[in-house]
Design a protein around this motif. Structure first.
Motif, PDB file in Angstrom:
ATOM      1  N   LEU A  89       0.642  -1.230   0.039  1.00  0.00           N
ATOM      2  CA  LEU A  89      -0.233   0.221   0.094  1.00  0.00           C
ATOM      3  C   LEU A  89       1.327   1.031  -0.457  1.00  0.00           C
ATOM      4  O   LEU A  89       2.124   1.132   0.589  1.00  0.00           O
ATOM      5  CB  LEU A  89      -0.458  -0.103   1.470  1.00  0.00           C
ATOM      6  CG  LEU A  89      -1.385   1.333   1.381  1.00  0.00           C
ATOM      7  CD1 LEU A  89      -2.821   1.016   1.842  1.00  0.00           C
ATOM      8  CD2 LEU A  89      -1.571   2.245   1.729  1.00  0.00           C
ATOM      9  N   MET A  90       0.783   2.003  -0.701  1.00  0.00           N
ATOM     10  CA  MET A  90       1.474   3.691  -1.433  1.00  0.00           C
ATOM     11  C   MET A  90       0.150   4.734  -0.806  1.00  0.00           C
ATOM     12  O   MET A  90      -0.672   4.601  -1.326  1.00  0.00           O
ATOM     13  CB  MET A  90       1.953   3.679  -1.808  1.00  0.00           C
ATOM     14  CG  MET A  90       2.824   4.971  -1.969  1.00  0.00           C
ATOM     15  SD  MET A  90       4.492   5.231  -1.220  1.00  0.00           S
ATOM     16  CE  MET A  90       4.420   6.912  -1.322  1.00  0.00           C
ATOM     17  N   GLU A 163      -4.149  17.913   6.897  1.00  0.00           N
ATOM     18  CA  GLU A 163      -3.543  18.912   7.351  1.00  0.00           C
ATOM     19  C   GLU A 163      -4.097  19.744   8.395  1.00  0.00           C
ATOM     20  O   GLU A 163      -3.973  19.879   8.839  1.00  0.00           O
ATOM     21  CB  GLU A 163      -3.219  20.516   6.356  1.00  0.00           C
ATOM     22  CG  GLU A 163      -2.522  20.159   5.178  1.00  0.00           C
ATOM     23  CD  GLU A 163      -1.314  20.843   5.449  1.00  0.00           C
ATOM     24  OE1 GLU A 163      -0.694  20.474   7.011  1.00  0.00           O
ATOM     25  OE2 GLU A 163      -0.151  20.363   4.522  1.00  0.00           O
ATOM     26  N   ASP A 164      -5.624  18.341   8.569  1.00  0.00           N
ATOM     27  CA  ASP A 164      -6.143  18.649  10.488  1.00  0.00           C
ATOM     28  C   ASP A 164      -6.463  17.777  10.945  1.00  0.00           C
ATOM     29  O   ASP A 164      -7.080  17.127  11.758  1.00  0.00           O
ATOM     30  CB  ASP A 164      -7.507  19.265  10.208  1.00  0.00           C
ATOM     31  CG  ASP A 164      -8.335  18.760   8.856  1.00  0.00           C
ATOM     32  OD1 ASP A 164      -8.021  16.998   8.837  1.00  0.00           O
ATOM     33  OD2 ASP A 164      -9.739  19.057   8.709  1.00  0.00           O
ATOM     34  N   ALA A 165      -5.122  16.807  10.389  1.00  0.00           N
ATOM     35  CA  ALA A 165      -5.273  15.391  11.745  1.00  0.00           C
ATOM     36  C   ALA A 165      -6.639  14.416  11.146  1.00  0.00           C
ATOM     37  O   ALA A 165      -6.680  13.635  12.110  1.00  0.00           O
ATOM     38  CB  ALA A 165      -4.627  15.602  12.532  1.00  0.00           C
ATOM     39  N   THR A 166      -7.690  14.492  10.625  1.00  0.00           N
ATOM     40  CA  THR A 166      -8.438  13.512  10.582  1.00  0.00           C
ATOM     41  C   THR A 166      -9.000  13.057   9.074  1.00  0.00           C
ATOM     42  O   THR A 166      -9.425  11.294   9.326  1.00  0.00           O
ATOM     43  CB  THR A 166     -10.042  14.303  10.233  1.00  0.00           C
ATOM     44  OG1 THR A 166     -10.032  15.128   8.880  1.00  0.00           O
ATOM     45  CG2 THR A 166      -9.659  15.427  11.343  1.00  0.00           C
ATOM     46  N   GLY A 167      -8.325  12.989   8.612  1.00  0.00           N
ATOM     47  CA  GLY A 167      -8.545  12.227   7.226  1.00  0.00           C
ATOM     48  C   GLY A 167      -8.104  10.582   7.167  1.00  0.00           C
ATOM     49  O   GLY A 167      -8.670   9.681   6.436  1.00  0.00           O
ATOM     50  N   ALA A 168      -6.948   9.812   7.748  1.00  0.00           N
ATOM     51  CA  ALA A 168      -6.833   8.773   7.768  1.00  0.00           C
ATOM     52  C   ALA A 168      -7.396   7.541   8.483  1.00  0.00           C
ATOM     53  O   ALA A 168      -7.908   7.165   8.697  1.00  0.00           O
ATOM     54  CB  ALA A 168      -4.546   8.848   7.978  1.00  0.00           C
ATOM     55  N   LYS A 169      -7.945   8.549   9.412  1.00  0.00           N
ATOM     56  CA  LYS A 169      -8.984   7.973  10.310  1.00  0.00           C
ATOM     57  C   LYS A 169     -10.204   8.032  10.223  1.00  0.00           C
ATOM     58  O   LYS A 169     -10.999   6.705  10.011  1.00  0.00           O
ATOM     59  CB  LYS A 169      -8.577   8.426  11.638  1.00  0.00           C
ATOM     60  CG  LYS A 169      -8.975   7.602  13.031  1.00  0.00           C
ATOM     61  CD  LYS A 169      -8.778   8.549  14.407  1.00  0.00           C
ATOM     62  CE  LYS A 169      -9.378   7.615  15.340  1.00  0.00           C
ATOM     63  NZ  LYS A 169     -11.089   7.547  15.240  1.00  0.00           N
ATOM     64  N   GLU A 170     -10.699   9.234   8.829  1.00  0.00           N
ATOM     65  CA  GLU A 170     -11.820   8.952   8.623  1.00  0.00           C
ATOM     66  C   GLU A 170     -11.832   7.257   7.543  1.00  0.00           C
ATOM     67  O   GLU A 170     -12.975   7.443   7.304  1.00  0.00           O
ATOM     68  CB  GLU A 170     -12.062   9.895   7.461  1.00  0.00           C
ATOM     69  CG  GLU A 170     -12.589  11.608   7.673  1.00  0.00           C
ATOM     70  CD  GLU A 170     -12.383  12.747   6.648  1.00  0.00           C
ATOM     71  OE1 GLU A 170     -12.446  12.357   6.013  1.00  0.00           O
ATOM     72  OE2 GLU A 170     -12.319  13.803   7.840  1.00  0.00           O
ATOM     73  N   MET A 171     -11.198   7.538   6.571  1.00  0.00           N
ATOM     74  CA  MET A 171     -10.936   6.438   5.610  1.00  0.00           C
ATOM     75  C   MET A 171     -11.580   5.285   6.597  1.00  0.00           C
ATOM     76  O   MET A 171     -11.607   4.065   6.226  1.00  0.00           O
ATOM     77  CB  MET A 171      -9.188   6.797   4.753  1.00  0.00           C
ATOM     78  CG  MET A 171     -10.125   7.214   3.953  1.00  0.00           C
ATOM     79  SD  MET A 171      -8.032   7.636   2.596  1.00  0.00           S
ATOM     80  CE  MET A 171      -9.237   6.178   1.367  1.00  0.00           C
ATOM     81  N   VAL A 172     -10.346   4.967   7.988  1.00  0.00           N
ATOM     82  CA  VAL A 172     -10.113   3.772   8.319  1.00  0.00           C
ATOM     83  C   VAL A 172     -11.884   3.493   8.843  1.00  0.00           C
ATOM     84  O   VAL A 172     -12.207   2.545   9.018  1.00  0.00           O
ATOM     85  CB  VAL A 172      -8.889   3.879   9.429  1.00  0.00           C
ATOM     86  CG1 VAL A 172      -9.370   2.362  11.066  1.00  0.00           C
ATOM     87  CG2 VAL A 172      -8.241   4.005   9.455  1.00  0.00           C
ATOM     88  N   ASP A 173     -12.419   4.919   9.780  1.00  0.00           N
ATOM     89  CA  ASP A 173     -13.509   4.760  10.122  1.00  0.00           C
ATOM     90  C   ASP A 173     -14.881   4.214   8.937  1.00  0.00           C
ATOM     91  O   ASP A 173     -15.753   3.574   9.755  1.00  0.00           O
ATOM     92  CB  ASP A 173     -13.942   6.082  10.862  1.00  0.00           C
ATOM     93  CG  ASP A 173     -13.076   6.199  11.903  1.00  0.00           C
ATOM     94  OD1 ASP A 173     -12.435   4.949  12.532  1.00  0.00           O
ATOM     95  OD2 ASP A 173     -13.159   7.310  12.625  1.00  0.00           O
ATOM     96  N   ASP A 363      -2.438   6.465  11.401  1.00  0.00           N
ATOM     97  CA  ASP A 363      -3.402   5.719  11.863  1.00  0.00           C
ATOM     98  C   ASP A 363      -3.920   4.691  10.455  1.00  0.00           C
ATOM     99  O   ASP A 363      -4.441   3.870  10.930  1.00  0.00           O
ATOM    100  CB  ASP A 363      -4.179   7.153  11.309  1.00  0.00           C
ATOM    101  CG  ASP A 363      -4.114   8.427  12.944  1.00  0.00           C
ATOM    102  OD1 ASP A 363      -4.130   7.325  13.595  1.00  0.00           O
ATOM    103  OD2 ASP A 363      -4.940   8.816  13.116  1.00  0.00           O
ATOM    104  N   ILE A 364      -3.228   4.706   9.480  1.00  0.00           N
ATOM    105  CA  ILE A 364      -3.900   3.461   8.170  1.00  0.00           C
ATOM    106  C   ILE A 364      -3.311   2.785   8.624  1.00  0.00           C
ATOM    107  O   ILE A 364      -3.924   1.535   8.605  1.00  0.00           O
ATOM    108  CB  ILE A 364      -3.640   4.339   7.045  1.00  0.00           C
ATOM    109  CG1 ILE A 364      -4.280   5.707   6.847  1.00  0.00           C
ATOM    110  CG2 ILE A 364      -4.068   3.181   5.955  1.00  0.00           C
ATOM    111  CD1 ILE A 364      -4.661   5.316   5.795  1.00  0.00           C
ATOM    112  N   PRO A 365      -1.730   2.403   8.725  1.00  0.00           N
ATOM    113  CA  PRO A 365      -1.340   1.349   8.913  1.00  0.00           C
ATOM    114  C   PRO A 365      -1.177   0.944  10.748  1.00  0.00           C
ATOM    115  O   PRO A 365      -1.564  -0.429  10.390  1.00  0.00           O
ATOM    116  CB  PRO A 365       0.214   1.952   9.013  1.00  0.00           C
ATOM    117  CG  PRO A 365       0.596   3.040   8.674  1.00  0.00           C
ATOM    118  CD  PRO A 365      -1.059   3.121   7.996  1.00  0.00           C
ATOM    119  N   SER A 366      -1.678   1.109  11.442  1.00  0.00           N
ATOM    120  CA  SER A 366      -2.252   0.836  12.880  1.00  0.00           C
ATOM    121  C   SER A 366      -3.123   0.448  12.749  1.00  0.00           C
ATOM    122  O   SER A 366      -3.336  -0.843  13.339  1.00  0.00           O
ATOM    123  CB  SER A 366      -1.901   1.997  13.728  1.00  0.00           C
ATOM    124  OG  SER A 366      -0.364   2.506  13.498  1.00  0.00           O
TER     125      SER A 366
END
Ligand SMILES: [Zn+2]
Ligand SMILES: [Zn+2]
Length: 434
Positions: A89-90, A163-173, A363-366
């Motif tokens: 994954l990249m 930039e607001d630290a939410t995007g990775a988590k949004e995709m995971v959620d 947040d994604i790999p974790s």
């Protein structure tokens, strides 16, 4: 012995495959530069990356990727399944910043957008995420056009709102884990203000964790002439600001890294009124989760104790926000990656050490439970950088990320960003040229 057993490190075959895949770089240069200029000219704020995501999805579909859109808000994932082998994954982040571009480039942004508070603001790719998007599309194309040279599954992930630290988590959620095959490893890269052409991998903690905290302290309002009737929250907040300076100086071990910055303090409305509350906003950065927890606990302890010392009628309130996790590159993954980079880029591989900036990529790999590595690529014209270095004026003359003048040179930035992804992926896929 199972036939599905893969030998991803068949060195010679891998180097051969990398050369074969990267041979396509010349043919796609115009396409890649056009894509980059388009993204640069039309940047979009966090969670508004609609046009960028649409273009990304269109390009990926044209290349034969299986595409899922609107993950989180505007996240896009393209999957290219190409036979047996590992899944790699990249990730590229897509968002821009509320900055007025001042680069003088003929493809500079003049766009504006409406921010979360409803204000019209200028927008620019001042952090270089357009380099990440274009590079990942470039690598996605090279891999799609040379499928005979490798086998495995490539996942190209385009993330909103870094930039607001939410995007990775949004995709995971939003169920990312169910939308892609489970990767064996995850990568990300960032263009930084060092010479273009260079690649900087670094094992262990690479980017700091960051937390913002809002503290509301309560006092008792009164007339400015009658302080004896008040509990002055401005004095209380001031004591807290001073006492917080002792955390890094007196509580954190000298060889642990920590920053505590109180970026905002506000209270009161007029010189002759003692307010009933004051608000502090502060930012904490560390390279170690345990240090971060200790610092945050110390901040609360000090604020509560100072409020008590002031005879405040109520304990302070604490609100944590904008949490960026630690980016801690897996040792074994980074060693393997660095070997592959060195075999391809030679002396252009420079470990520039850890950076005090922060990222939400991990947040994604974790969440997926996979090891990861995040590296830097240079974006500054090498001659310009060398001249500034000679004069000792790098920090004054070379605009860094988030500066209105931040302007990565097209080349060799984009070809390096593209090649780095291919080289990294092939270190896991291995070549089929055996
Ligand atoms: Zn940034
Ligand atoms: Zn960035």
């Amino acid at each position: 012995m199972s036939t599905s057993e893969h030998s991803p490190r068949s060195g010679g075959a891998s180097a051969h495959a990398v050369t074969e895949i990267l041979a396509g770089q010349d043919d796609m240069k115009d396409w890649l530069h056009d894509l980059y200029r388009t993204f640069h000219r039309h940047p979009e704020l966090s969670n508004q990356e609609v046009k960028t995501a649409e273009r990304v999805a269109t390009e990926l579909k044209d290349l034969g990727y299986e595409v899922t859109e609107e993950i989180g808000t505007t996240g896009v994932v393209g999957v290219l399944a190409n036979g047996d082998g590992p899944t790699v994954l990249m990730r590229a982040d897509m968002d821009a910043l509320p900055v007025k571009e001042d680069t003088g480039l003929d493809y500079a942004s003049t766009d504006t957008a409406t921010d979360a508070d409803g204000n019209t603001v200028p927008v620019a790719h001042a952090c270089g995420h357009d380099v990440h998007v274009a590079s990942l599309l470039g690598a996605a194309r090279l891999l799609a056009e040379a499928k005979d040279a490798w086998s495995g599954t490539f996942v190209a992930l385009f993330q909103p709102a870094e930039e607001d630290a939410t995007g990775a988590k949004e995709m995971v959620d939003d169920g990312l884990a169910d939308l892609i095959p489970a990767p064996e490893v995850a990568f990300a890269q960032h263009v930084l203000a060092f010479p273009a052409g260079q690649v900087s991998p670094h094992a262990g903690p690479f980017l700091s964790s960051a937390d913002s905290m809002r503290i509301t302290v309560h006092g008792r309002g009164a007339h400015g002439s009658m302080p004896q009737l008040s509990v002055d929250p401005v004095v209380l907040a001031s004591s807290i600001v001073l006492r917080l300076q002792t955390i890094v100086a007196r509580e954190v071990a000298p060889d642990d890294f920590a920053v505590v910055t109180i970026g905002r303090i506000s209270g009161g409305s007029k010189s002759n009124i003692i307010a009933d509350r004051a608000v502090l906003e502060l930012n904490v950065r560390t390279f170690d989760t345990a240090v971060s927890e200790r610092v945050l606990a110390a901040i609360e302890r000090i604020a509560i104790a100072e409020a008590q010392a002031s005879d405040a009628p109520q304990e302070p309130e604490f609100e944590l926000y904008d949490h960026y996790p630690l980016t801690e590159n897996d040792e074994a993954t980074t060693t393997r990656l660095t070997e592959a980079f060195t075999a391809h880029f030679g002396g252009q591989v420079t470990d520039r050490g850890r950076q005090s900036a922060s990222e939400d990529f991990s947040d994604i790999p974790s969440a997926l439970g996979v090891p990861y590595s995040y590296w830097g690529i240079g974006g500054v014209d090498p001659d310009t950088y060398a001249a500034a270095e000679k004069k000792g004026t790098v920090s004054a003359d070379i605009p860094a990320n988030h500066s209105p003048q931040f302007a990565p040179v097209l080349e060799p930035t984009l070809s390096t960003g593209t090649a780095a992804i291919v080289v990294a992926a092939l270190a896991w896929f291995g070549g089929s040229g055996n």
